[in-house]
Design a protein around this motif. Structure first.
Motif, short mmCIF file in Angstrom:
data_model
loop_
_atom_site.label_atom_id
_atom_site.label_comp_id
_atom_site.label_asym_id
_atom_site.label_seq_id
_atom_site.Cartn_x
_atom_site.Cartn_y
_atom_site.Cartn_z
N ARG A 12 -54.82 -9.75 -56.86
CA ARG A 12 -54.61 -8.85 -58.02
C ARG A 12 -53.43 -7.82 -57.66
O ARG A 12 -53.22 -7.41 -56.81
CB ARG A 12 -56.00 -8.23 -58.24
CG ARG A 12 -57.13 -9.01 -58.13
CD ARG A 12 -58.38 -7.90 -58.13
NE ARG A 12 -58.23 -7.00 -56.99
CZ ARG A 12 -58.79 -5.80 -56.91
NH1 ARG A 12 -59.42 -5.42 -58.09
NH2 ARG A 12 -58.68 -5.09 -55.72
N ALA A 38 -50.42 -5.82 -60.14
CA ALA A 38 -49.86 -5.17 -61.62
C ALA A 38 -48.31 -4.95 -61.48
O ALA A 38 -47.82 -4.53 -60.28
CB ALA A 38 -50.46 -3.92 -62.06
N ILE A 93 -51.71 -8.07 -64.23
CA ILE A 93 -51.76 -7.13 -64.89
C ILE A 93 -50.32 -6.76 -65.29
O ILE A 93 -49.46 -6.32 -64.60
CB ILE A 93 -52.33 -5.97 -64.43
CG1 ILE A 93 -54.01 -6.08 -64.28
CG2 ILE A 93 -52.04 -4.77 -65.59
CD1 ILE A 93 -54.64 -4.87 -63.93
N SER A 115 -48.00 -4.51 -66.87
CA SER A 115 -48.21 -3.29 -67.27
C SER A 115 -46.74 -2.37 -67.73
O SER A 115 -45.78 -3.08 -67.34
CB SER A 115 -48.55 -2.46 -65.88
OG SER A 115 -47.78 -2.65 -64.84
N ALA A 174 -53.66 1.29 -62.62
CA ALA A 174 -54.15 0.09 -62.10
C ALA A 174 -54.21 0.14 -60.65
O ALA A 174 -55.33 -0.29 -60.11
CB ALA A 174 -53.43 -1.12 -62.30
N ARG A 216 -57.89 -1.63 -59.17
CA ARG A 216 -58.02 -2.68 -59.86
C ARG A 216 -56.98 -3.86 -59.49
O ARG A 216 -56.96 -5.02 -59.76
CB ARG A 216 -57.58 -2.66 -61.36
CG ARG A 216 -58.55 -1.80 -61.96
CD ARG A 216 -58.68 -1.84 -63.66
NE ARG A 216 -57.73 -1.02 -63.99
CZ ARG A 216 -56.72 -1.14 -65.05
NH1 ARG A 216 -56.43 -2.55 -65.25
NH2 ARG A 216 -55.93 -0.32 -65.23
N SER A 236 -48.94 1.32 -71.25
CA SER A 236 -50.07 0.59 -71.08
C SER A 236 -51.27 1.26 -70.35
O SER A 236 -52.50 0.77 -70.28
CB SER A 236 -50.05 -0.88 -70.28
OG SER A 236 -49.50 -0.42 -68.95
#
Length: 305
Positions: free
Chosen positions: A99, A101, A130, A132, A140, A145, A201
Motif C-alpha cells: 500500500r 500514497a 492512493i 494523494s 495516509a 493506511r 485530498s
C-alpha cells in the motif's frame, strides 16, 4: 521504568468519543455499551487526576488538557495499529499487498513503469495506490493506511529520504486571453483570470493549494485540471512532467510571467515503519529509486537520491 496507568483500551475510548462526536456514537463505533464507554473515560480521568471533558450545555467537549491528551492518545493508538500491521507482515514473510500514497505531482507514467517492472518479478502481489494531494499524503501515513509514501515533506515521527525535484510551470492554452497580451505578465494580470486548482485530498485538514485569487475552479483530479486548461478554461502551475505531451503538442504553452513562471518542489520517499519493510515493499522502493534517478539523469534534472 514504571508501568503505564492508562491502558490502550482507555486511550482508544477517548479517541473514539472525540472523533465520533459523543459517548453514544463512540459506543456504536466500538460496539460497546454507552455506560461502558462512560465508565472507561471516568476511570481514565481518575487515574490521571484531571478532567478530559467538560459539559457545555448538553454536550461534552474537551478541556484544554483534554485536547493535549487526545492528540497524544491518537498517536499512541495509531502506533499500536501500525505495530500490529507490521507484526502481521513479518509473520507472512512475503507481503501479499503493498500500500502506498503518491502525491499527484510525481510523474504518473514513471510510477506505472515502476509498477510494471515490479509486476514481472512479483506478479501475485497486489498494489493499493492512493493518489494523494498535499496533506492527504501525510494523512495516509499517520492513519496507517500505507506502507510508504511519496510526498512533498517528511511528517514528524517518520523517516524519509529525498527522491527528486519537481519543476512546476505556469501554463495555459495558446488561445487563452493571457497569451494574447503579448507582453510579460504580472500578478495583477493573473488575478482577473480563472485559476485551476487541485483540491487537497486530506479529509481532516487542508493546506493552501497555492491559489492566487477568488476566480478559481477547484477539482479533485489533475487530469481534469489539465483538460480544463487545454480547453482554454483557465491557467495553472503544473508539474512539468504531467503536461509534457501537452507542451510538446502545443495544447498548452507556458505563460510569460515577469516573475514566478516556474516553481520547484522536492519529493521525499517516506516510510511508515522503516524497520519492518517487507521484501516486496523493499524491492518496489528500490525500483522507484533506480528509475527516478535514471529519469532525472536523462533530463539533466537534480536527483535527490
Amino acid at each position: 521504568m514504571s508501568q503505564p496507568k492508562i491502558t490502550l483500551d482507555q486511550w482508544n475510548a477517548l479517541v473514539a468519543v472525540v472523533e465520533a462526536g459523543g459517548y453514544a456514537q463512540a459506543s456504536e463505533r466500538l460496539h460497546r455499551t454507552q455506560s461502558t464507554i462512560t465508565y472507561t473515560i471516568k476511570k481514565l480521568e481518575d487515574l490521571l487526576g484531571l478532567k478530559v471533558f467538560e459539559l457545555q450545555g448538553r454536550k461534552a467537549v474537551l478541556t484544554p488538557m483534554g485536547r493535549v491528551l487526545y492528540r497524544r492518545g491518537k498517536s499512541l493508538v495509531a502506533e499500536a495499529a501500525r505495530l500490529e500491521h507490521a507484526a502481521a507482515e513479518l509473520a507472512r514473510g512475503q507481503e501479499s499487498e503493498i500500500r502506498l500514497a503518491v502525491d499527484i505531482v510525481f510523474p504518473t507514467w514513471l510510477l506505472l513503469d515502476c509498477f510494471a517492472e515490479f509486476a514481472v518479478e512479483h506478479p501475485d502481489t497486489r498494489i493499493e495506490l492512493i493518489e494523494s494531494v498535499l496533506a492527504g499524503t501525510e494523512e495516509a501515513l499517520t492513519e496507517g493506511r500505507v506502507d510508504f509514501a511519496i510526498g512533498g515533506f517528511v511528517p514528524g515521527g517518520f523517516l524519509g529520504d529525498p527522491l527528486m525535484q519537481v519543476r512546476f510551470i505556469c501554463a495555459a492554452a495558446p488561445a487563452h486571453p493571457l497569451h494574447q497580451l503579448g507582453r510579460p505578465l504580472t500578478l495583477e494580470d493573473l488575478r482577473i483570470h480563472r485559476h485551476l486548482v487541485v483540491r487537497d485530498s486530506s479529509a481532516l485538514r487542508s493546506r493552501a493549494g497555492g491559489w492566487i485569487n477568488e476566480t478559481r475552479w477547484t477539482v479533485s483530479n489533475k487530469a481534469t485540471s489539465i483538460r480544463a486548461a487545454c480547453m482554454g478554461l483557465g491557467f495553472a502551475w503544473f508539474a512539468e512532467e504531467s503536461i509534457r505531451e501537452e507542451i510538446d503538442s502545443g495544447a498548452l504553452v507556458p505563460l510569460p510571467l515577469e516573475a514566478g513562471s516556474e516553481r520547484f518542489a522536492e519529493l521525499y520517499l517516506v516510510y511508515a515503519d522503516r524497520d519492518t519493510v517487507g521484501p516486496g515493499t523493499g524491492r518496489l522502493i528500490e525500483i522507484i529509486r533506480e528509475k527516478t534517478a535514471a529519469e532525472c539523469r536523462s533530463r539533466n534534472q537534480p536527483s535527490m537520491n
